[in-house]
Design an enzyme around this catalytic site. Structure first.
Site, PDB file in Angstrom:
ATOM      1  N   GLU A 175       0.867  -1.168   0.000  1.00  0.00           N
ATOM      2  CA  GLU A 175       0.000   0.000   0.000  1.00  0.00           C
ATOM      3  C   GLU A 175       0.914   1.230   0.000  1.00  0.00           C
ATOM      4  O   GLU A 175       1.788   1.339   0.859  1.00  0.00           O
ATOM      5  CB  GLU A 175      -0.858  -0.024   1.276  1.00  0.00           C
ATOM      6  CG  GLU A 175      -1.901   1.056   1.279  1.00  0.00           C
ATOM      7  CD  GLU A 175      -2.784   1.011   2.531  1.00  0.00           C
ATOM      8  OE1 GLU A 175      -2.678   0.045   3.311  1.00  0.00           O
ATOM      9  OE2 GLU A 175      -3.555   1.973   2.705  1.00  0.00           O
ATOM     10  N   ARG A 182       5.022 -12.568   9.880  1.00  0.00           N
ATOM     11  CA  ARG A 182       5.693 -11.276   9.673  1.00  0.00           C
ATOM     12  C   ARG A 182       7.084 -11.330  10.278  1.00  0.00           C
ATOM     13  O   ARG A 182       7.308 -11.967  11.297  1.00  0.00           O
ATOM     14  CB  ARG A 182       4.938 -10.168  10.399  1.00  0.00           C
ATOM     15  CG  ARG A 182       3.633  -9.797   9.831  1.00  0.00           C
ATOM     16  CD  ARG A 182       2.991  -8.721  10.698  1.00  0.00           C
ATOM     17  NE  ARG A 182       3.381  -7.390  10.269  1.00  0.00           N
ATOM     18  CZ  ARG A 182       2.764  -6.734   9.293  1.00  0.00           C
ATOM     19  NH1 ARG A 182       1.760  -7.285   8.646  1.00  0.00           N
ATOM     20  NH2 ARG A 182       3.163  -5.525   8.959  1.00  0.00           N
ATOM     21  N   LYS A 233       4.511   0.605   9.118  1.00  0.00           N
ATOM     22  CA  LYS A 233       4.594   1.904   8.447  1.00  0.00           C
ATOM     23  C   LYS A 233       3.940   3.005   9.268  1.00  0.00           C
ATOM     24  O   LYS A 233       4.420   4.135   9.295  1.00  0.00           O
ATOM     25  CB  LYS A 233       3.915   1.819   7.075  1.00  0.00           C
ATOM     26  CG  LYS A 233       4.797   1.211   6.014  1.00  0.00           C
ATOM     27  CD  LYS A 233       4.070   1.163   4.686  1.00  0.00           C
ATOM     28  CE  LYS A 233       3.086   0.027   4.691  1.00  0.00           C
ATOM     29  NZ  LYS A 233       2.329  -0.105   3.453  1.00  0.00           N
TER      30      LYS A 233
HETATM   31  P1  ATP Z   1       2.563  -2.058   7.776  1.00  0.00           P
HETATM   32  O1  ATP Z   1       1.882  -2.538   9.008  1.00  0.00           O
HETATM   33  O2  ATP Z   1       4.030  -1.800   7.981  1.00  0.00           O
HETATM   34  O3  ATP Z   1       1.866  -0.923   7.107  1.00  0.00           O
HETATM   35  P2  ATP Z   1       1.346  -3.698   5.839  1.00  0.00           P
HETATM   36  O4  ATP Z   1       1.211  -5.162   5.865  1.00  0.00           O
HETATM   37  O5  ATP Z   1       0.129  -2.894   6.054  1.00  0.00           O
HETATM   38  O6  ATP Z   1       2.510  -3.307   6.807  1.00  0.00           O
HETATM   39  P3  ATP Z   1       1.584  -3.465   3.041  1.00  0.00           P
HETATM   40  O7  ATP Z   1       2.053  -2.322   2.230  1.00  0.00           O
HETATM   41  O8  ATP Z   1       0.145  -3.802   2.965  1.00  0.00           O
HETATM   42  O9  ATP Z   1       2.018  -3.205   4.524  1.00  0.00           O
HETATM   43  O10 ATP Z   1       2.474  -4.746   2.749  1.00  0.00           O
HETATM   44  C1  ATP Z   1       2.781  -5.242   1.476  1.00  0.00           C
HETATM   45  C2  ATP Z   1       3.139  -6.689   1.611  1.00  0.00           C
HETATM   46  O11 ATP Z   1       4.238  -6.847   2.491  1.00  0.00           O
HETATM   47  C3  ATP Z   1       1.993  -7.495   2.192  1.00  0.00           C
HETATM   48  O12 ATP Z   1       1.878  -8.685   1.462  1.00  0.00           O
HETATM   49  C4  ATP Z   1       2.410  -7.747   3.605  1.00  0.00           C
HETATM   50  O13 ATP Z   1       1.872  -8.950   4.059  1.00  0.00           O
HETATM   51  C5  ATP Z   1       3.935  -7.768   3.502  1.00  0.00           C
HETATM   52  N1  ATP Z   1       4.543  -7.341   4.762  1.00  0.00           N
HETATM   53  C6  ATP Z   1       4.343  -6.203   5.430  1.00  0.00           C
HETATM   54  N2  ATP Z   1       5.027  -6.173   6.583  1.00  0.00           N
HETATM   55  C7  ATP Z   1       5.702  -7.342   6.653  1.00  0.00           C
HETATM   56  C8  ATP Z   1       6.585  -7.931   7.610  1.00  0.00           C
HETATM   57  N3  ATP Z   1       6.906  -7.293   8.727  1.00  0.00           N
HETATM   58  N4  ATP Z   1       7.090  -9.155   7.358  1.00  0.00           N
HETATM   59  C9  ATP Z   1       6.774  -9.788   6.219  1.00  0.00           C
HETATM   60  N5  ATP Z   1       5.949  -9.304   5.279  1.00  0.00           N
HETATM   61  C10 ATP Z   1       5.403  -8.093   5.484  1.00  0.00           C
HETATM   62 MG    MG Z   2      -1.520  -2.586   5.010  1.00  0.00          MG
END
Ligand code: ATP
Ligand code: MG
Length: 561
Positions: free
Chosen positions: A37, A262, A272
């Protein structure tokens, strides 16, 4: 089959894929995607998802798309999308197609019409508060909205008018008609489309209704013919909904969602939202502050793509919780930089040395290899003069027997130079040391020493006249607690910010060869650690600026013991 040259260790996801290929599922093809995102910069946790998705597509001769999951225009910005592309490219991956969930808004709308026509979705008019109340909770079943049985014709009419912009935000909501008493809260008539009168960074003002993540995600995967939709464990409970949409709708394919844990790293946060808070609160200097666990921060800190990929591969892919010690990451970068970096001399806290028996106008060039085990990295000539500098920590006035560096009455070898013998220490009126006077022993020149003298200490040094002024920035953990955002009751993660996470030395000196260092180039500063010329500030107005990537040894392990 997996590429036989690949050193990537197998994992449960690769085993599922091997099986699918063996059974001819998806015509034995593999198509993945990385779906960030664009609401912030990528962090080390994302590197795991990137290496997994792109790594699998590479090893199985498949494809991997970069898809911006841009369904929430309130939080998303084009500059984040740009930074994400740079980071993925920097890690060394190439996407097959660059796509946006917003590319599919029309198709997502058209499929929603089908849901309504089939009686599988309805337009609700309850307020957000009422919807929450009607939903119930884990131990209380929800109850049906009074609008749940609105006629198909009326649903179609209102939904089309939602799209046409006739209603205000929150006035109506399109919901899937599933089961308000499901034990899985995600199945209690989840939202499909909501009204948001906000400009979108990709579609401008074309839309005022936006699809919800759960609907948009499975449908986008399907529209791209993704075979294996890899995501993190928090989506496990969403999988029944992922499958529900694809089962209900007349779609040509049904991707398989597979969840993995994660990655979290100790002494930092990998969210983020929390990283954005640090940026917004000015707790750090932006997303690419070298203390940040963002890929752009790590790049500026001196981390290489190779070291990050090595780290991710050592961490592995499982379903079990995955909080990793910082020391693992640091040993990966140490190993990589130890191989590739030139060794150079730099002094963060200069202390002047006068060699009283060395002629004033003499300059000797001392040949010094850039890497003791790598002659191919070449060597340089270090100017040796009467006035030198050493690091303040290499002189101690009241030193014990185990201190082998310079001390009153003592001798020490200057690396690639001579042995020097202490003579006197000169102080100002307030008792601060101004300079140390020594004599050099002309019989002890490095490489030509036949004196037979043995001294235990070897220290680094620079010519006071010929060294270049520099700024050296040392970094430490951003948080004092290993898990700043878990298990601290009412305390916020920001309560654990390490006040000493950055130390700046503005009077540092470096050897002359570093004057030509390009931003981003990496060095070992002898006896001190690995450093990178700062990508932003180095050589702006002639100032040399170096960031410490990592110390030479794991100093935290010692403290912990
Ligand atoms: P955040 O909580 O940091 O915003 P998010 O999952 O909302 O993380 P996205 O931009 O939606 O962030 O993530 C893109 C991809 O990266 C998704 O498939 C998510 O599952 C993966 N991802 C995000 N954070 C992690 C992590 N800490 N470890 C492994 N994969 C991750
Ligand atoms: Mg997200």
């Amino acid at each position: 089959m997996t590429d036989s040259n690949s050193a990537t260790p197998s994992n449960f996801i690769r085993q599922i894929i091997d099986n699918d290929i063996a059974n001819g599922k998806n015509d034995s093809k593999v198509r993945t995607r990385f779906p960030p995102e664009p609401n912030g910069y990528l962090h080390i946790g994302h590197a795991k998802a990137i290496c997994l998705n792109f790594g699998i597509s590479k090893d199985y001769q498949g494809t991997c798309n970069l898809r911006f999951d841009d369904t929430n225009p309130a939080k998303e910005e084009a500059r984040y999308a740009q930074a994400i592309k740079e980071d993925v490219t920097w890690l060394g991956f190439k996407w097959n197609e660059l796509l946006h969930t917003s590319d599919y808004f029309q198709q997502l709308y058209d499929y929603a019409l089908i849901l309504i026509e089939q009686g599988d979705a309805y337009v609700d008019a309850l307020s957000a508060d009422q919807i929450r109340e009607y939903r119930g909770h884990l131990t209380k079943v929800g109850k049906n909205s009074p609008h749940r049985d609105r006629s198909i014709e009326e649903n179609l009419d209102i939904f089309k008018r939602m799209k046409a912009g006739e209603f205000a935000d929150g006035e109506y909501l399109l919901r899937a008609k599933i089961d308000m008493s499901s034990p899985n809260m995600n199945m209690r008539d989840p939202a499909v489309f909501r009204i948001r009168h906000i400009e979108h960074h990709n579609t401008g003002n074309d839309w005022c209704i936006y699809p919800m993540y759960d609907y948009a995600h499975c449908m986008s995967d399907m529209l791209e013919s993704i075979t294996h939709s890899l995501c993190t464990l928090e989506f496990e409970d969403h999988r029944p909904l992922y499958d529900w949409f694809l089962d209900k709708l007349p779609v040509p394919s049904h991707p398989q969602q597979i969840e993995f844990s994660r990655l979290s790293l100790e002494h930092t946060v990998t969210s983020k939202r929390k990283l954005k808070q640090l940026v917004d609160d000015d707790a750090v200097d932006g997303w690419d502050d070298p203390r940040m666990p963002t890929l752009s921060g790590m790049r500026r800190r001196g981390y290489t793509p190779e070291s990050i990929k090595d780290f991710i591969s050592r961490v592995g892919v499982t379903k079990s919780s995955n909080t990793v010690e910082m020391s693992l990451l640091e040993s990966c970068i140490r190993e990589d930089l130890g191989q590739r970096c030139a060794r150079v001399m730099a002094i963060t806290n200069p202390l002047k040395i006068i060699l009283t028996n060395y002629p004033e106008d003499r300059v000797e060039m001392m040949n010094a290899p850039f890497h003791p085990q790598k002659p191919e990295l070449g060597s340089r000539e270090l100017p040796f003069t009467r006035e030198l500098i050493i690091d303040q920590s290499d002189f101690m006035e009241e030193a014990n027997k185990k201190y082998f560096r310079l001390k009153p009455g003592g001798s020490v070898r200057l690396r690639y130079g001579y042995i020097i013998d202490f003579e006197s220490v000169i102080k100002d009126d307030s008792g601060n040391i101004v300079e140390i006077r020594c004599t050099y022993d002309p019989e002890t020149k490095s490489g030509q020493d036949k004196s037979g003298r043995k001294v235990k200490g070897v220290i680094h040094w620079l010519s006071a006249e010929q060294a270049k002024p520099a700024e050296v920035r040392l970094f430490d953990r951003l948080f004092t607690e290993a898990t700043p955002d878990v298990g601290h009751g009412d305390q916020s993660f920001t309560d654990f910010i390490n006040p000493h996470s950055r130390e700046i030395f503005t009077n540092a000196m470096v050897e002359p060869s570093l004057f030509d260092a390009k931003p981003g180039s990496l060095f070992q500063f002898e006896r001190q650690g690995y450093f990178v010329a700062d990508a932003k500030d180095h050589k702006q107005s002639e100032k040399l600026v170096f960031n410490r990537t990592v110390t030479l040894r794991d100093t935290w392990a010692k403290i912990a013991k």
